[in-house]
Design a protein around this motif. Sequence first.
Motif, PDB file in Angstrom:
ATOM      1  N   ASP A   1       4.123 -13.714  -5.842  1.00  0.00           N
ATOM      2  CA  ASP A   1       2.750 -13.668  -6.874  1.00  0.00           C
ATOM      3  C   ASP A   1       2.202 -12.298  -6.705  1.00  0.00           C
ATOM      4  O   ASP A   1       1.278 -11.664  -7.627  1.00  0.00           O
ATOM      5  CB  ASP A   1       1.753 -14.752  -6.199  1.00  0.00           C
ATOM      6  N   TRP A   2       2.751 -11.442  -5.654  1.00  0.00           N
ATOM      7  CA  TRP A   2       2.025 -10.164  -5.310  1.00  0.00           C
ATOM      8  C   TRP A   2       3.115  -9.085  -5.999  1.00  0.00           C
ATOM      9  O   TRP A   2       2.750  -7.768  -5.892  1.00  0.00           O
ATOM     10  CB  TRP A   2       2.004  -9.812  -3.761  1.00  0.00           C
ATOM     11  N   PHE A   3       4.250  -9.367  -6.433  1.00  0.00           N
ATOM     12  CA  PHE A   3       5.060  -8.370  -7.284  1.00  0.00           C
ATOM     13  C   PHE A   3       4.202  -7.490  -8.190  1.00  0.00           C
ATOM     14  O   PHE A   3       3.213  -8.415  -9.092  1.00  0.00           O
ATOM     15  CB  PHE A   3       6.398  -8.919  -7.697  1.00  0.00           C
ATOM     16  N   LEU A   4       4.418  -6.451  -8.529  1.00  0.00           N
ATOM     17  CA  LEU A   4       3.826  -5.690  -9.659  1.00  0.00           C
ATOM     18  C   LEU A   4       4.057  -6.111 -10.809  1.00  0.00           C
ATOM     19  O   LEU A   4       5.351  -6.147 -11.347  1.00  0.00           O
ATOM     20  CB  LEU A   4       4.100  -4.175  -9.295  1.00  0.00           C
TER      21      LEU A   4
ATOM     22  N   ALA B   1       9.360  -0.002  -4.965  1.00  0.00           N
ATOM     23  CA  ALA B   1      10.769  -0.498  -4.768  1.00  0.00           C
ATOM     24  C   ALA B   1      10.982  -1.299  -6.116  1.00  0.00           C
ATOM     25  O   ALA B   1       9.962  -2.056  -6.405  1.00  0.00           O
ATOM     26  CB  ALA B   1      10.563  -1.209  -3.525  1.00  0.00           C
ATOM     27  N   VAL B   2      12.332  -1.167  -6.502  1.00  0.00           N
ATOM     28  CA  VAL B   2      12.587  -1.969  -7.520  1.00  0.00           C
ATOM     29  C   VAL B   2      13.516  -2.930  -7.180  1.00  0.00           C
ATOM     30  O   VAL B   2      14.541  -2.502  -6.624  1.00  0.00           O
ATOM     31  CB  VAL B   2      12.952  -1.109  -8.929  1.00  0.00           C
TER      32      VAL B   2
ATOM     33  N   GLU C   1       4.812  -1.245  -3.670  1.00  0.00           N
ATOM     34  CA  GLU C   1       4.409  -2.027  -4.603  1.00  0.00           C
ATOM     35  C   GLU C   1       5.856  -2.529  -4.832  1.00  0.00           C
ATOM     36  O   GLU C   1       6.949  -1.617  -5.055  1.00  0.00           O
ATOM     37  CB  GLU C   1       3.878  -1.290  -5.866  1.00  0.00           C
ATOM     38  N   MET C   2       6.161  -3.628  -5.395  1.00  0.00           N
ATOM     39  CA  MET C   2       7.536  -4.002  -5.570  1.00  0.00           C
ATOM     40  C   MET C   2       7.669  -4.430  -7.110  1.00  0.00           C
ATOM     41  O   MET C   2       6.583  -5.456  -7.612  1.00  0.00           O
ATOM     42  CB  MET C   2       8.212  -5.112  -4.831  1.00  0.00           C
ATOM     43  N   ILE C   3       8.732  -4.253  -8.063  1.00  0.00           N
ATOM     44  CA  ILE C   3       8.927  -4.700  -9.465  1.00  0.00           C
ATOM     45  C   ILE C   3      10.150  -5.392  -9.237  1.00  0.00           C
ATOM     46  O   ILE C   3      11.296  -5.085  -8.532  1.00  0.00           O
ATOM     47  CB  ILE C   3       9.067  -3.413 -10.226  1.00  0.00           C
ATOM     48  N   GLN C   4      10.212  -6.236  -9.935  1.00  0.00           N
ATOM     49  CA  GLN C   4      11.558  -7.132 -10.062  1.00  0.00           C
ATOM     50  C   GLN C   4      12.097  -7.047 -11.540  1.00  0.00           C
ATOM     51  O   GLN C   4      11.368  -7.157 -12.306  1.00  0.00           O
ATOM     52  CB  GLN C   4      11.039  -8.775  -9.758  1.00  0.00           C
TER      53      GLN C   4
ATOM     54  N   LEU D   1      12.167   4.284  -4.930  1.00  0.00           N
ATOM     55  CA  LEU D   1      11.872   5.476  -5.534  1.00  0.00           C
ATOM     56  C   LEU D   1      10.982   6.504  -4.816  1.00  0.00           C
ATOM     57  O   LEU D   1      10.402   6.315  -3.804  1.00  0.00           O
ATOM     58  CB  LEU D   1      11.153   4.972  -6.725  1.00  0.00           C
ATOM     59  N   PRO D   2      11.230   7.663  -5.392  1.00  0.00           N
ATOM     60  CA  PRO D   2      10.513   8.847  -4.661  1.00  0.00           C
ATOM     61  C   PRO D   2       9.079   8.742  -4.403  1.00  0.00           C
ATOM     62  O   PRO D   2       8.430   7.940  -5.336  1.00  0.00           O
ATOM     63  CB  PRO D   2      10.924  10.013  -5.761  1.00  0.00           C
TER      64      PRO D   2
END
Length: 197
Positions: free
Chosen positions: A35-38, A59-60, A92-95, A132-133
């Motif tokens: 639920d906390w993924f961006l 992070a992806v 922050e994580m993106i899936q 990511l940078p």
Amino acid sequence: MLTRRSLIASALALTLAPAAARAARLNDDGLHVQDWFLDSFLDLAQDIEEAAAKGKRLAVSFEQRGCIYCAEMHEKHLANATISAYVRQHFEMIQLNQFGAREVTDLDGRVLPEKEMARRWAVTSTPTILFLPEKPVSGQAHLVSPARMRGLLPQPAFLAMFRFVAEKQYEKMEFPAYARQQEETLAKAIAAGQPIN
């Protein structure tokens, strides 16, 4: 047989379970998700800037339906209070779906569906997490990324990779050496549910 006592015990266990353990669910694509993924417009430069404004890195995570290692990452690694707290504090994580169709804007401005971005970034296994940078730079994300996690690492190494990036240890050493240094300390913290800064 369900009894009143077993129902009360089950309800109590759910109430006392860590929030991270309850947060994993299946989305419409059949992927486990936190639920906390961006939830973003998938413009990576913008997402990096927004993460940086919160003092975090981006992070992806590429995943796919039916991936047992992706499920384990959500149900065990990210359900662990120590790991989840650290990742949430610093990232922050993106899936992304390795075979998905949502459009993603790479750092060089190229817009591609998730599945084509996975090919562009040479994602061949899931989960793959691309770090990511700190700031948006021009180029393909996978070429300017300071670290990439291919496949699911054991919990101490998984947490070590996030620390490796958050602490910018990649400027000083290779990840395997860092992971070896951290393994015992992180294993103990994870087993005890102790927070890591």
